[in-house]
Write an enzyme that holds these catalytic residues in place. Structure first.
Site, PDB file in Angstrom:
ATOM      1  N   GLU A   1       0.836  -1.156   0.040  1.00 37.52           N
ATOM      2  CA  GLU A   1       0.102  -0.057   0.097  1.00 37.52           C
ATOM      3  C   GLU A   1       0.998   1.401   0.206  1.00 37.52           C
ATOM      4  O   GLU A   1       1.794   1.422   0.970  1.00 37.52           O
ATOM      5  CB  GLU A   1      -0.949   0.044   1.283  1.00 37.52           C
TER       6      GLU A   1
ATOM      7  N   CYS B   1     -19.860   4.393  -4.508  1.00 42.35           N
ATOM      8  CA  CYS B   1     -20.908   5.246  -3.985  1.00 42.35           C
ATOM      9  C   CYS B   1     -21.837   6.111  -4.950  1.00 42.35           C
ATOM     10  O   CYS B   1     -21.651   7.325  -4.829  1.00 42.35           O
ATOM     11  CB  CYS B   1     -20.479   6.165  -2.670  1.00 42.35           C
TER      12      CYS B   1
ATOM     13  N   ALA C   1     -20.158  -0.518   2.656  1.00 41.03           N
ATOM     14  CA  ALA C   1     -21.298  -1.278   3.337  1.00 41.03           C
ATOM     15  C   ALA C   1     -21.262  -2.539   2.564  1.00 41.03           C
ATOM     16  O   ALA C   1     -21.167  -3.659   3.286  1.00 41.03           O
ATOM     17  CB  ALA C   1     -22.600  -0.741   3.154  1.00 41.03           C
TER      18      ALA C   1
ATOM     19  N   CYS D   1     -26.543   2.695   0.760  1.00 41.37           N
ATOM     20  CA  CYS D   1     -26.000   3.948   0.261  1.00 41.37           C
ATOM     21  C   CYS D   1     -26.992   5.084   1.313  1.00 41.37           C
ATOM     22  O   CYS D   1     -28.045   5.093   0.981  1.00 41.37           O
ATOM     23  CB  CYS D   1     -26.371   3.912  -1.083  1.00 41.37           C
TER      24      CYS D   1
HETATM   25  P1  FAD Z   1     -10.392   1.810  -1.117  1.00 39.55           P
HETATM   26  O1  FAD Z   1     -10.644   1.766   0.409  1.00 39.55           O
HETATM   27  O2  FAD Z   1     -10.684   2.646  -1.823  1.00 39.55           O
HETATM   28  O3  FAD Z   1      -8.876   1.060  -1.019  1.00 39.55           O
HETATM   29  C1  FAD Z   1      -8.081   0.880  -1.969  1.00 39.55           C
HETATM   30  C2  FAD Z   1      -6.676   1.048  -1.586  1.00 39.55           C
HETATM   31  O4  FAD Z   1      -5.720   0.488  -2.687  1.00 39.55           O
HETATM   32  C3  FAD Z   1      -6.145   2.501  -1.196  1.00 39.55           C
HETATM   33  O5  FAD Z   1      -5.638   2.392  -0.153  1.00 39.55           O
HETATM   34  C4  FAD Z   1      -5.015   2.743  -2.286  1.00 39.55           C
HETATM   35  O6  FAD Z   1      -4.157   3.693  -1.905  1.00 39.55           O
HETATM   36  C5  FAD Z   1      -4.635   1.224  -2.708  1.00 39.55           C
HETATM   37  N1  FAD Z   1      -4.007   1.153  -4.058  1.00 39.55           N
HETATM   38  C6  FAD Z   1      -4.413   1.801  -5.282  1.00 39.55           C
HETATM   39  N2  FAD Z   1      -3.588   1.402  -6.071  1.00 39.55           N
HETATM   40  C7  FAD Z   1      -2.764   0.460  -5.602  1.00 39.55           C
HETATM   41  C8  FAD Z   1      -1.475  -0.164  -6.007  1.00 39.55           C
HETATM   42  N3  FAD Z   1      -1.293  -0.227  -7.325  1.00 39.55           N
HETATM   43  N4  FAD Z   1      -0.693  -0.854  -5.153  1.00 39.55           N
HETATM   44  C9  FAD Z   1      -1.116  -0.933  -3.903  1.00 39.55           C
HETATM   45  N5  FAD Z   1      -2.054  -0.305  -3.342  1.00 39.55           N
HETATM   46  C10 FAD Z   1      -3.011   0.299  -4.171  1.00 39.55           C
HETATM   47  N6  FAD Z   1     -19.517   3.784   1.087  1.00 39.55           N
HETATM   48  C11 FAD Z   1     -20.417   3.605   1.922  1.00 39.55           C
HETATM   49  O7  FAD Z   1     -20.699   2.324   2.245  1.00 39.55           O
HETATM   50  N7  FAD Z   1     -21.344   4.510   2.183  1.00 39.55           N
HETATM   51  C12 FAD Z   1     -21.358   5.888   1.721  1.00 39.55           C
HETATM   52  O8  FAD Z   1     -21.936   6.628   2.399  1.00 39.55           O
HETATM   53  C13 FAD Z   1     -20.116   6.023   0.960  1.00 39.55           C
HETATM   54  N8  FAD Z   1     -19.914   7.495   0.472  1.00 39.55           N
HETATM   55  C14 FAD Z   1     -18.991   7.756  -0.297  1.00 39.55           C
HETATM   56  C15 FAD Z   1     -18.474   9.087  -0.311  1.00 39.55           C
HETATM   57  C16 FAD Z   1     -17.396   9.462  -1.156  1.00 39.55           C
HETATM   58  C17 FAD Z   1     -17.213  10.902  -1.708  1.00 39.55           C
HETATM   59  C18 FAD Z   1     -16.643   8.423  -1.707  1.00 39.55           C
HETATM   60  C19 FAD Z   1     -15.159   8.645  -2.334  1.00 39.55           C
HETATM   61  C20 FAD Z   1     -16.673   6.794  -1.391  1.00 39.55           C
HETATM   62  C21 FAD Z   1     -18.031   6.767  -0.677  1.00 39.55           C
HETATM   63  N9  FAD Z   1     -18.158   5.412  -0.356  1.00 39.55           N
HETATM   64  C22 FAD Z   1     -19.217   5.038   0.466  1.00 39.55           C
HETATM   65  C23 FAD Z   1     -17.528   4.392  -0.891  1.00 39.55           C
HETATM   66  C24 FAD Z   1     -16.504   3.412  -0.199  1.00 39.55           C
HETATM   67  O9  FAD Z   1     -15.504   4.590   0.579  1.00 39.55           O
HETATM   68  C25 FAD Z   1     -15.640   2.399  -0.918  1.00 39.55           C
HETATM   69  O10 FAD Z   1     -16.585   1.996  -1.647  1.00 39.55           O
HETATM   70  C26 FAD Z   1     -14.724   1.735  -0.165  1.00 39.55           C
HETATM   71  O11 FAD Z   1     -13.750   2.497   0.545  1.00 39.55           O
HETATM   72  C27 FAD Z   1     -14.130   0.695  -0.939  1.00 39.55           C
HETATM   73  O12 FAD Z   1     -13.077  -0.272  -0.224  1.00 39.55           O
HETATM   74  P2  FAD Z   1     -11.827  -0.780  -1.094  1.00 39.55           P
HETATM   75  O13 FAD Z   1     -10.962  -1.499  -0.165  1.00 39.55           O
HETATM   76  O14 FAD Z   1     -12.480  -1.408  -2.191  1.00 39.55           O
HETATM   77  O15 FAD Z   1     -11.002   0.518  -1.795  1.00 39.55           O
END
Ligand code: FAD
Length: 412
Positions: free
Chosen positions: A35, A162, A307, A340
């Protein structure tokens, strides 16, 4: 060269939870997280940060505080995957070998696909975007600087995380303009690439009523393609007629097109659209049984939210453990649950909860399509606590059991 029992790529919502669950199980030194970021953000708070109801630092924790102490944090980006040889290559030249891999890289923000961005963010204070830590702090000041004119909110032509967030900030802005006496001189406009206001009928009906009551103009199939900060113009393309339309703006809230991170695109792990292909009920990779995917970077056909990730963590815990022990993957599996919280004002939320067929899957035995203050309290105060203390530590697997209890066993 490094060698681990399990490697997690991405330390966001899903990756962090996976690292906690399996460092507890496998012990120190057996799990690594690749990360690059120093900071872990609770992104769902950004709607409230943009709206001026919370501060950015309330959504942030240092990465080394949220990742488990028992895992090795490789502070680097993955750049290439070789799943036939169980290897991930990093930007700084490391070759990281694994027995089991979890892909949790989330989505990449592609502001550069809109002409003029991201540079225009630096020169125009009326341009903002809740999707990025650099630009979410511009939203509230942009709102306050509006005196008259078009206040425009966009939804891009790609899957996004989202899908409610592009309009949540619109409701907060509209309320602010109304309460500060500027609403009569402004047009609030929602230009969305979609053909509907929301993908689930039950909530779309409630939202359609709200946009009508609040006199918000909705333009379907309008896709932002260019921003001209010098003239304060935004160019939209109608996705069906290809006709271009120029809108003047007093404030423009941009939601960028998104994709998976580029590092995945040429790997054998993804489909033609770049998403990690997993069996949607088990999260196991379709071709490599020692690879699992969680969260936004997968091709699971449900709305991409934290979620959804919470529900997926319980499935991952069980199935990855079974795979590690050489057991068959069996039992109750992922049903596509996602949620959501549609913020409709600074103290109300419509708590949309549904599955991958667009069927409501509500936790409480009340009509959740109604705007409610209790649900705002969940969104603003309870969910952030659950996130930091339970979800990313791998202790919160979604509300399935509560839903059943609340519905006296009569719900799925
Ligand atoms: P993320 O939490 O985005 O994590 C991905 C990680 O991978 C990051 O830390 C990134 O740095 C890392 N990464 C990327 N590329 C690489 C690479 N090449 N090598 C190593 N690491 C890498 N969700 C809800 O449930 N309710 C809500 O109300 C809601 N509102 C939202 C509002 C906004 C404005 C935003 C932006 C998002 C919202 N979300 C909401 C969505 C939620 O934040 C995401 O769906 C969730 O964080 C996804 O988790 P993830 O682990 O898939 O990705």
């Amino acid at each position: 060269k490094m060698n681990y029992k399990m490697v997690v790529v991405g330390g966001g919502t899903g990756g962090c939870a996976a690292a906690h669950m399996f460092s507890r199980k496998l012990g120190k030194g057996n799990v690594a997280v690749i990360e690059p970021a120093d900071t872990h953000y609770y992104q769902p708070l950004w709607t409230l940060v943009g709206g001026g109801l919370r501060k950015l630092d309330q959504s942030a924790q240092p990465m080394n505080k949220v990742l488990p102490g028992a895992c090795d944090w490789i502070k680097d980006s993955a750049v290439q995957f070789d799943p036939d040889n169980n290897t991930v290559f990093t930007k700084h030249g490391y070759e990281v070998k694994y027995d089991f891999l979890v892909c949790a890289m989330g989505l990449q923000l592609n502001y550069h696909l809109i002409k003029g961005l991201p540079e225009a963010f630096d020169v125009d204070p009326s341009l903002c975007s809740n999707y990025w830590d650099k630009t979410v702090i511009k939203t509230r000041p942009a709102m306050e600087a509006v005196t008259e004119g078009n206040v425009i909110f966009t939804f891009p032509n790609s899957p996004i995380k989202c899908a409610g967030a592009p309009q949540k900030i619109m409701y907060l802005t509209e309320e602010y303009l109304r309460q500060s006496g500027k609403r009569d001189k402004t047009n609030v406009i929602y230009n969305t690439s979609l053909g509907v206001v929301f993908g689930v009928k039950k909530y779309a009906e409630a939202l359609t009523k709200i946009v009508q009551e609040r006199n918000i103009q909705v333009n379907f199939r309008h896709n932002l393609i260019e921003v001209r900060p010098d003239k304060k113009e935004a160019v939209f393309e109608h996705l069906d007629t290809k006709e271009q339309k120029v809108f003047d703006y007093a404030m423009l809230h941009v939601v960028p097109p998104m994709s998976t991170p580029e590092a995945l695109w040429n790997s054998p792990l993804v489909n033609e659209s770049g998403y990690v292909t997993v069996k949607r009920e088990t999260l196991q990779h379709t071709k490599y049984p020692n690879v699992f995917g969680i969260g936004d970077n997968t091709d699971i056909p449900t709305a991409k939210t934290a979620a959804a990730v919470a529900s997926q963590t319980g499935i991952l815990k069980k199935n990855l453990a079974a795979a590690m022990n050489g057991h068959e993957i069996a039992g109750k599996q992922y049903d596509g649950y996602t949620s959501c919280p549609l913020v409709t004002s600074k103290n109300t939320v419509i708590m949309a909860e549904f599955d991958w067929d667009g069927q409501p899957l509500e936790t409480f035995p009340i009509n959740q399509a109604k705007e409610r203050r209790t649900m705002f309290h969940f969104k603003a105060d309870i969910f952030p606590q659950m996130y930091w203390h339970m979800l990313i530590k791998g202790y919160w697997h979604g509300p399935g059991l509560f839903r059943k209890a609340m519905h006296l066993g009569m719900s799925r």
